[in-house]
Design a protein around this motif. Structure first.
Motif, PDB file in Angstrom:
ATOM      1  N   THR A 123     -35.936 -46.575 -23.403  1.00  0.00           N
ATOM      2  CA  THR A 123     -34.885 -46.510 -22.395  1.00  0.00           C
ATOM      3  C   THR A 123     -35.717 -44.762 -22.263  1.00  0.00           C
ATOM      4  OG1 THR A 123     -33.583 -45.149 -23.625  1.00  0.00           O
ATOM      5  CG2 THR A 123     -33.780 -47.211 -22.877  1.00  0.00           C
ATOM      6  N   GLN A 124     -35.811 -43.993 -21.006  1.00  0.00           N
ATOM      7  CA  GLN A 124     -36.067 -43.293 -20.690  1.00  0.00           C
ATOM      8  C   GLN A 124     -35.401 -42.164 -21.069  1.00  0.00           C
ATOM      9  OE1 GLN A 124     -37.896 -41.890 -17.054  1.00  0.00           O
ATOM     10  NE2 GLN A 124     -38.904 -40.198 -17.331  1.00  0.00           N
ATOM     11  N   THR A 125     -35.351 -41.228 -21.850  1.00  0.00           N
ATOM     12  CA  THR A 125     -34.390 -40.058 -22.675  1.00  0.00           C
ATOM     13  C   THR A 125     -34.638 -38.349 -22.085  1.00  0.00           C
ATOM     14  OG1 THR A 125     -35.040 -39.520 -24.127  1.00  0.00           O
ATOM     15  CG2 THR A 125     -33.841 -41.533 -24.269  1.00  0.00           C
ATOM     16  N   LYS A 126     -35.650 -38.660 -21.254  1.00  0.00           N
ATOM     17  CA  LYS A 126     -36.397 -37.021 -20.611  1.00  0.00           C
ATOM     18  C   LYS A 126     -35.503 -37.050 -19.438  1.00  0.00           C
ATOM     19  CE  LYS A 126     -40.878 -37.266 -23.125  1.00  0.00           C
ATOM     20  NZ  LYS A 126     -41.798 -36.868 -23.190  1.00  0.00           N
ATOM     21  N   SER A 127     -35.264 -35.094 -18.914  1.00  0.00           N
ATOM     22  CA  SER A 127     -34.860 -34.547 -17.952  1.00  0.00           C
ATOM     23  C   SER A 127     -35.972 -34.623 -16.673  1.00  0.00           C
ATOM     24  CB  SER A 127     -34.612 -33.249 -18.837  1.00  0.00           C
ATOM     25  OG  SER A 127     -33.896 -32.428 -17.163  1.00  0.00           O
ATOM     26  N   SER A 128     -35.380 -35.320 -15.686  1.00  0.00           N
ATOM     27  CA  SER A 128     -35.964 -35.343 -14.628  1.00  0.00           C
ATOM     28  C   SER A 128     -36.884 -34.115 -14.061  1.00  0.00           C
ATOM     29  CB  SER A 128     -35.171 -36.584 -13.874  1.00  0.00           C
ATOM     30  OG  SER A 128     -34.946 -35.533 -13.360  1.00  0.00           O
ATOM     31  N   SER A 129     -35.968 -33.065 -13.866  1.00  0.00           N
ATOM     32  CA  SER A 129     -36.455 -31.690 -13.672  1.00  0.00           C
ATOM     33  C   SER A 129     -37.922 -31.012 -14.684  1.00  0.00           C
ATOM     34  CB  SER A 129     -35.111 -30.423 -14.274  1.00  0.00           C
ATOM     35  OG  SER A 129     -34.735 -30.730 -15.667  1.00  0.00           O
ATOM     36  N   ARG A 130     -38.275 -31.738 -16.034  1.00  0.00           N
ATOM     37  CA  ARG A 130     -39.144 -31.403 -16.161  1.00  0.00           C
ATOM     38  C   ARG A 130     -40.339 -30.986 -15.929  1.00  0.00           C
ATOM     39  NH1 ARG A 130     -40.932 -29.854 -21.961  1.00  0.00           N
ATOM     40  NH2 ARG A 130     -43.559 -30.531 -22.009  1.00  0.00           N
ATOM     41  N   PRO A 131     -40.971 -32.241 -14.729  1.00  0.00           N
ATOM     42  CA  PRO A 131     -41.948 -31.935 -14.451  1.00  0.00           C
ATOM     43  C   PRO A 131     -42.176 -31.122 -12.973  1.00  0.00           C
ATOM     44  CG  PRO A 131     -41.119 -34.449 -14.758  1.00  0.00           C
ATOM     45  CD  PRO A 131     -39.981 -33.736 -15.318  1.00  0.00           C
ATOM     46  N   TRP A 132     -40.477 -31.061 -12.194  1.00  0.00           N
ATOM     47  CA  TRP A 132     -40.303 -30.137 -10.936  1.00  0.00           C
ATOM     48  C   TRP A 132     -40.754 -28.458 -11.855  1.00  0.00           C
ATOM     49  CZ3 TRP A 132     -41.034 -30.954  -7.258  1.00  0.00           C
ATOM     50  CH2 TRP A 132     -39.957 -31.740  -5.954  1.00  0.00           C
TER      51      TRP A 132
END
Length: 63
Positions: free
Chosen positions: A3-12
């Motif tokens: 499962t994806q646990t990384k924050s989606s704000s990191r790419p931004w």
């Protein structure tokens, strides 16, 4: 599958950081020569406008 646990704000944040880095680099390249217009004008006995105008027309797109 994991499962994806990384924050989606990191790419931004990476994108915004790259944009800032690009703008700072461009700003230094474009704005730094203006520091020498006064000294160059005094040396050549011409106005600052006469030195800056050809550079401005070089940066502007052709009509």
């Amino acid at each position: 599958m994991s499962t994806q646990t990384k924050s989606s704000s990191r790419p931004w944040l990476v994108f915004i950081g790259c944009c800032v880095l690009s703008l700072v680099g461009f700003g230094l390249i474009v704005n730094t020569p203006g520091l020498y217009f006064t000294v160059l004008g005094e040396t050549l006995n011409v106005s600052r406008t006469q030195i800056a105008w050809p550079r401005r027309s070089w940066l502007s797109p052709a009509p």
